[in-house]
Design an enzyme around this catalytic site. Structure first.
Site, short mmCIF file in Angstrom:
data_model
loop_
_atom_site.label_atom_id
_atom_site.label_comp_id
_atom_site.label_asym_id
_atom_site.label_seq_id
_atom_site.Cartn_x
_atom_site.Cartn_y
_atom_site.Cartn_z
N CYS A 26 -23.34 -0.67 -6.75
CA CYS A 26 -22.54 0.08 -6.18
C CYS A 26 -22.41 1.48 -6.55
O CYS A 26 -22.47 2.32 -5.59
CB CYS A 26 -20.80 -0.42 -6.37
SG CYS A 26 -20.43 -0.53 -8.05
N CYS A 29 -16.28 11.25 -1.68
CA CYS A 29 -16.24 9.95 -1.24
C CYS A 29 -16.18 9.83 0.19
O CYS A 29 -15.28 10.71 0.85
CB CYS A 29 -14.76 9.23 -1.87
SG CYS A 29 -14.59 7.39 -1.12
N ASP A 35 0.77 -1.23 0.18
CA ASP A 35 -0.04 -0.02 -0.09
C ASP A 35 0.69 1.28 0.07
O ASP A 35 0.40 2.20 -0.61
CB ASP A 35 -0.96 -0.09 1.30
CG ASP A 35 -2.02 1.08 0.94
OD1 ASP A 35 -2.39 1.38 -0.15
OD2 ASP A 35 -2.51 1.47 2.07
N CYS A 52 -20.62 1.01 -1.14
CA CYS A 52 -20.65 0.53 -2.39
C CYS A 52 -20.20 -0.93 -2.34
O CYS A 52 -20.53 -1.74 -3.28
CB CYS A 52 -19.56 1.41 -3.40
SG CYS A 52 -17.65 0.95 -2.73
#
Length: 302
Positions: free
Chosen positions: A188, A207, A127, A236
């Site tokens: 979604c 978001c 990540d 979602c």
């Protein structure tokens, strides 16, 4: 020396990963163009770090000189029960920080591979390294990038954390990308409370996951609807048929469930203790309280 793909995958499962695929390292200019266009629209909001190392994200040979293979792994995190509080956190944050857990799994995998291939060297990525996790996972056939812009897998849905090993060694067999299996489903897109998803493109400005974690402002946008999420968002994902069909991968004990349910009422000291060693530590207590106040204001409004 050539690595056995079957051996690598078997070892990946042994150390705890749920899925493994392997892609040849190379340049994917089409993805770089798409990512550049996304940045140009300002859809990354205030996440300016995403503007750095653009080419490296789509070309692992710039990350590791002479890279030949990208070994991609996914580990599912679907819990066997969810929070019931009116204030919730995203399911990936229920347990310990996945960065720490997966990094230890990657080092364990490197150790196992070296037992068979002593000269094996690889850069572990979890990540925080400038490589596109979703792109390479899709390229390795682990899953496909769904309409909600998340990687979706047959086995675990989109409830997955991703990781890679970038190595200069070749494999005897590489996996191919699989078809997008979302079909005509748009659940979604419809479920997003702020209409952040359009045609497979995410606008982070709208978001909840961005606004509750990355947005450091004292107040959140006026029209944002957190849908009860004070950290991250699963809106979602909850409606995705592949997630509904996926088996649980994480057990939520009674003790953990009680701790999660008590989070909305936590004082600063309790919150810090609960957030330690969790992804929840990415937000400060002031942010946490900001998010909760926003949720409460919406509850009273409606």
């Amino acid at each position: 020396m050539t690595l056995s793909s079957d051996f690598i995958k078997a070892q990946a499962l042994e150390v705890g990963f749920d899925i493994c695929g392997i892609a040849p390292a190379g340049v994917m200019p089409q993805m770089l163009d798409r990512f550049t266009a996304w940045l140009g629209c300002g859809y990354h909001a205030q996440m300016h770090y995403m503007e750095a190392h653009l080419e490296m994200r789509c070309n692992p040979q710039l990350l590791v000189e002479g890279a030949q293979s990208v070994i991609c792994m996914a580990v599912g995190y679907k819990p066997d029960r969810m929070m019931q509080s009116s204030v919730k956190i995203a399911q990936y944050a229920y347990g310990e920080d996945y960065h720490t857990r997966i990094k230890s799994m990657l080092f364990a995998l490197i150790g196992r591979i070296r037992e068979q291939y002593p000269d094996f060297e690889a850069k572990p990525c979890v990540d925080t390294v400038p490589i596109s996790d979703k792109l390479w996972a899709a390229q390795s056939g682990i899953g496909w990038i769904g309409r909600n812009t998340l990687l979706v897998t047959r086995q675990c849905g989109s409830y997955v954390n991703l990781a890679e090993l970038v190595t200069t060694m070749e494999c005897d067999r590489y996996d191919s990308p699989i078809e997008n299996l979302c079909g005509e489903c748009r659940k979604c897109v419809t479920a997003c409370p702020n209409h952040a998803i359009t045609d497979g493109v995410l606008d982070a400005n709208r978001c909840n996951a961005y606004n509750t974690i990355e947005n450091r402002s004292e107040s959140l946008p006026e029209g944002i609807n957190l849908s009860g999420y004070a950290f991250g968002c699963d809106c979602c994902q909850l409606v995705c048929p592949y997630n509904a069909a996926a088996e649980s991968r994480v057990h939520v004990s009674d003790e953990l469930f009680a701790e999660l349910e008590s989070l909305p009422d936590a004082d600063v000291a309790t919150f810090k203790r609960a957030a330690k060693h969790r992804a929840l530590s990415r937000v400060k207590y002031a942010q946490w309280q900001r998010n909760i106040k926003k949720i409460i204001s919406l509850i009273y409004y409606f």
